[in-house]
Design a protein around this motif. Structure first.
Motif, short mmCIF file in Angstrom:
data_model
loop_
_atom_site.label_atom_id
_atom_site.label_comp_id
_atom_site.label_asym_id
_atom_site.label_seq_id
_atom_site.Cartn_x
_atom_site.Cartn_y
_atom_site.Cartn_z
N THR A 106 0.83 -1.21 0.00
CA THR A 106 0.00 0.00 0.00
C THR A 106 0.86 1.25 0.00
O THR A 106 0.58 2.23 -0.70
CB THR A 106 -0.92 -0.01 1.23
OG1 THR A 106 -1.71 -1.21 1.23
CG2 THR A 106 -1.83 1.21 1.23
N GLU A 162 2.38 1.71 -3.48
CA GLU A 162 1.37 2.16 -4.44
C GLU A 162 0.99 3.60 -4.19
O GLU A 162 0.74 4.37 -5.14
CB GLU A 162 0.14 1.25 -4.36
CG GLU A 162 0.40 -0.16 -4.88
CD GLU A 162 -0.76 -1.09 -4.63
OE1 GLU A 162 -1.67 -0.69 -3.86
OE2 GLU A 162 -0.78 -2.21 -5.19
N THR A 163 0.95 4.03 -2.92
CA THR A 163 0.63 5.42 -2.62
C THR A 163 1.70 6.36 -3.15
O THR A 163 1.40 7.40 -3.76
CB THR A 163 0.48 5.61 -1.10
OG1 THR A 163 -0.54 4.71 -0.61
CG2 THR A 163 0.11 7.04 -0.77
N GLY A 205 3.66 5.72 -5.62
CA GLY A 205 3.57 5.69 -7.07
C GLY A 205 2.48 6.60 -7.59
O GLY A 205 2.66 7.26 -8.62
N LYS A 206 1.35 6.64 -6.91
CA LYS A 206 0.26 7.51 -7.36
C LYS A 206 0.64 8.98 -7.20
O LYS A 206 0.28 9.81 -8.04
CB LYS A 206 -1.00 7.19 -6.57
CG LYS A 206 -1.60 5.83 -6.91
CD LYS A 206 -2.84 5.54 -6.08
CE LYS A 206 -3.42 4.16 -6.43
NZ LYS A 206 -4.61 3.85 -5.59
N LEU A 207 1.36 9.31 -6.12
CA LEU A 207 1.77 10.70 -5.93
C LEU A 207 2.74 11.16 -7.01
O LEU A 207 2.71 12.32 -7.42
CB LEU A 207 2.42 10.87 -4.55
CG LEU A 207 1.50 10.70 -3.34
CD1 LEU A 207 2.29 10.79 -2.04
CD2 LEU A 207 0.41 11.79 -3.36
N GLY A 244 3.03 9.55 -10.05
CA GLY A 244 2.54 9.20 -11.37
C GLY A 244 3.29 8.06 -12.01
O GLY A 244 3.52 8.06 -13.23
N ASN A 268 3.89 3.56 -12.18
CA ASN A 268 3.28 2.26 -11.92
C ASN A 268 4.19 1.44 -11.01
O ASN A 268 5.41 1.51 -11.11
CB ASN A 268 3.04 1.51 -13.23
CG ASN A 268 2.19 2.31 -14.20
OD1 ASN A 268 1.19 2.92 -13.81
ND2 ASN A 268 2.59 2.33 -15.46
N THR A 316 7.65 2.92 -14.57
CA THR A 316 7.23 1.69 -13.90
C THR A 316 8.40 1.14 -13.10
O THR A 316 9.54 1.10 -13.61
CB THR A 316 6.76 0.62 -14.91
OG1 THR A 316 5.72 1.17 -15.72
CG2 THR A 316 6.26 -0.62 -14.19
#
Length: 767
Positions: A174, A177-178, A180-182, A184, A186, A229
């Motif tokens: 988690t 992934e957090t 990564g989202k911040l 941008g 993968n 990625t």
């Protein structure tokens, strides 16, 4: 009149033919002297031309041929050097002409032929499109294209560049992934990875710093798969070996002088990089390394640190010997002895009468005279003055004065690498018989030497020197000097052997560069005086010269050895070679980047890498960024300029407000699709007090990144004020607009502390 005219014409023709060889000889001498003058001036091309013309006029003179053959290489090398300078400045056609002239002078010049082939290929590629390969070579061309299109290691290029602030206690997946989202990107996970709950607190960190912190907390590692990625797995040796990127690179070494140096460097890389996937290629002085991108980057740094040109020293050896002999022989040598001899003055006559067959009768008379030192006893009673013979030797007058002076000066030069022995031998090799000796057996004709062997001894000036350079101004010399000569000959066992006089010095000294040191001075004085004459009279002043001869002789012999070392190449070590860097842990080598992307550069792109022209920007204050109060400012001069395609121009890098500046390391970004770096040179600011400034630069022409470092000598103080630090020479390659920007400016003072500095930009428009 006709006969007279024909005779005059015939006379003129004979005169011309007779004087033509003499005229050619005189002209050849003039050309030869002109060639000597040109060679002294360093004009080897002109010297070669004069020598060649002289040889063509008189091809039978071996001196003319030897001169032009000797200068042939130097003249060709001069054209090659000019061509290389033109090639660097982008003038390919002019460079090609110079290389062709070099090859015409010296057809054996391989470097000239190489340059001609290379430039011809470049000119042909620029004028003609690449030909399509034939069908039977399609597969091979595909493999070649595949290698040409192969990229380097994948670099992570997030979309967002905002600092990450995150505080959470969650599962590892988690958290990844957090992040990564911040940013941008993968995030992929290894199927064998089992996540666990951890707590992280991130305050204003970059993406890579956030990922490193999370990997350290969760005992995982990540690697980029594509520019946006990443792949996450458990940090175990097996997983690292299975999943980490693998890069292969060949390093060509240029400064090796001993075969064992390549093996030493390979051992260092294997030990420090913790890899066995490394192979040396001695014939090309190359090393092939396979490893992770961080291992390859560290290998590049180590090779750059260790593959340095070794220092070189030129040693002037001066041998001065002065011999002076004075001889004075003055006076009159009177007779020093008188001899008296007793003789017999009586004479005896004897007559003999007889007959001979065929000649008749005859009478023979024999007369016997006196003998010196012999007298009959009967004559003792009649001794008088005629019975004595007195012998007085002649007197000798000597008036001789001799004053002879002999001066011997030998001044050889020796150039040697640091730690390597250099030898110089000037003189002769004298044979010396060795073996078993015995006197002659049975008289003449028996060889007195058994098992004849001969050794040759070097007689003359023999010098062995091993230098060791310390820094930039001190040299340790391990020296052995032997000055010898054959003084005389001596017969040993019936064989005449040379007796060699020797003066030898062996020592090890440490000297400053350019310091003259007298190694050993030998002074010999011999004075002798002798008087030959009548005792007593030979001691009277002035009159002694009439009754005696005075002989005075004086010999002076002075021998001096002197050394003067000159450092012609010092050790090249800059700050990048000595600074400490973080290489990760004992289990894995990882390099941590501390420089974030430029704030005005979109994240995920390489600066100035786009093939499209940069957008029109108008920098404030003509491209000069404002520096913080109390800090220095690094700017370009001029801040904007316009150039035509194919032209070469210069841009100065100036420093304003510098205080105690010792070193200026910079990182400059430019557009490699528009501009090509040609040359980098020092400015006068750091050397304004006469100190030598070391310049190190590395240009990545594919990425458009130029690393520059100018440093003052070790132990010197810093420089304060304003001035020009670098001069950059570019060539305009293609139309467009390029931005020159200082991405990183961290100045150093004399204590190697950072000095705050601001950067700037310059706009170059190519049309």
């Amino acid at each position: 009149m006709k006969r007279l005219t024909r005779a005059l014409a015939l006379f003129l023709i004979c005169t011309i033919f007779c004087t033509l060889p003499a005229f050619s000889t005189d002209k050849a001498k003039v050309l030869y002297k002109q060639g000597l003058d040109a060679e002294v001036r360093g004009d080897y091309e002109g010297a070669y031309s004069f020598y060649h013309q002289a040889y063509e006029l008189k091809p039978t003179d071996i001196q003319y041929r030897a001169s032009f053959e000797r200068v042939r290489f130097l003249a060709s090398a001069s054209h090659v050097h000019k061509g290389q300078l033109l090639e660097k400045s982008g003038k390919l056609q002019e460079a090609l002409t110079q290389f062709e002239q070099a090859l015409a002078i010296d057809p054996s010049s391989f470097i000239a032929q190489q340059e001609i082939n290379k430039i011809s290929r470049q000119l042909k590629e620029s004028l003609e499109p690449a030909p399509q390969p034939p069908p039977n070579e399609a597969a091979q061309s595909a493999l070649h294209r595949r290698m040409e299109e192969a990229g380097g290691p994948v670099e992570l290029a997030p979309i967002a560049n905002a600092p990450i602030t995150l505080k959470m206690s969650e599962d590892t997946k988690t958290i990844y992934e957090t992040i990564g989202k911040l940013a941008g990107i993968n995030v992929l996970f290894d199927p064998d990875y089992t996540s666990r709950r951890i707590r992280v607190e991130l305050n204003g960190v970059t993406l890579e710093e956030a990922l490193e912190i999370t990997a350290l907390e969760s005992k995982t590692f990540w690697r980029p798969v594509t520019p946006n990625t990443i792949f996450v797995a458990a940090d175990t040796p097996a997983k690292r070996k299975e999943l980490e990127q693998s890069v292969i690179r060949t390093f060509y070494l240029t400064n090796l002088s001993q075969p064992n140096e390549l093996q030493d460097l390979v051992n260092i890389l294997r030990t420090l990089l913790d890899t066995q996937r490394l192979q040396q290629f001695p014939s090309q002085q190359a090393i092939v390394v396979r490893g992770t991108p961080d291992q390859i980057a560290l290998a590049e740094k180590l090779i750059d640190d260790l593959d340095k040109s070794r220092p070189e020293v030129v040693v002037d050896v001066v041998i001065m010997q002065v011999q002076r002999n004075k001889l004075r022989d003055l006076g009159i040598t009177p007779p020093t002895n008188v001899s008296v001899a007793l003789i017999d003055n009586t004479t005896t006559s004897t007559s003999t009468t007889g007959s001979n067959v065929g000649t008749g009768n005859g009478t023979a008379t024999t007369t016997t005279g006196s003998t010196a030192g012999v007298i009959n006893l009967n004559s003792l009673a009649h001794i008088n003055a005629t019975n004595f013979q007195v012998t007085v030797p002649p007197a000798t007058a000597s008036f001789l004065y001799t004053d002879s002076t002999t001066k011997i000066l030998q001044q050889p030069q020796i150039r040697a690498l640091d730690g390597q022995k250099a030898s110089l031998k000037i003189g002769q090799r004298v044979p010396v018989a060795t073996g078993s000796f015995q006197p002659g057996i049975g008289g003449v004709g028996i060889n007195p030497l058994v098992n004849t062997q001969f050794n040759y001894i070097d007689v003359g000036v023999n010098i062995d020197v091993t230098p060791r350079v310390h820094g930039t101004d001190q040299v340790t010399l391990k020296l052995a000097m032997d000055v010898s000569a054959v003084d005389s000959f001596q017969t040993i066992g019936g064989i005449q052997q040379p007796v060699i006089g020797q003066r030898k010095i062996e020592h090890e000294i440490r000297m400053r560069e350019g310091e003259a040191n007298i190694m050993g001075g030998i002074l010999e004085e011999t004075e002798s005086k002798s008087i030959n004459g009548i005792p007593g009279l030979a001691s009277i002043p002035f009159f002694k010269y009439f009754f005696s001869t005075e002989n005075k002789q004086r010999q002076d012999n002075e021998l001096v050895f002197m050394l003067i070392p000159h450092i012609v190449r010092a050790q090249e070590v800059d700050i990048s070679n000595t600074r400490a860097i973080d290489v990760g842990t004992a289990n894995a080598i990882t390099l941590h980047r501390t420089t974030p992307p430029a704030p005005d550069q979109p994240v995920g792109t390489t600066p100035n890498r786009s093939s499209a022209p940069a957008p029109e920007t108008q920098p404030t204050d003509q491209g000069v960024a404002a520096a913080p109060a109390g800090s220095a400012l690094v700017s370009f001069d001029p801040p904007s300029l316009s150039q035509a395609v194919g032209t070469t121009f210069t841009v100065n890098v100036n420093l304003a407000g510098g205080q105690n500046v010792y070193s200026v390391p910079l990182q400059i970004l430019y557009n490699p699709n528009v501009l090509q770096l040609v040359n980098v040179s020092n400015g006068p600011m750091l050397s304004q007090d006469g100190q030598a400034v070391a310049l190190v630069h590395r240009d990545d022409s594919m990425m458009g990144i130029l690393q520059l470092t100018a440093s003052r000598p070790p132990g010197s103080s810093g420089i304060s004020g304003d001035g020009q630090v670098f001069t950059l020479t570019f060539q305009a390659k293609a139309p467009g607009q390029a931005t020159l920007s200082i991405n990183r400016a961290t100045l150093k003072n004399a204590s190697m502390q950072n000095i705050p500095a601001g950067g700037s930009q310059a706009i170059v428009t190519v049309h």
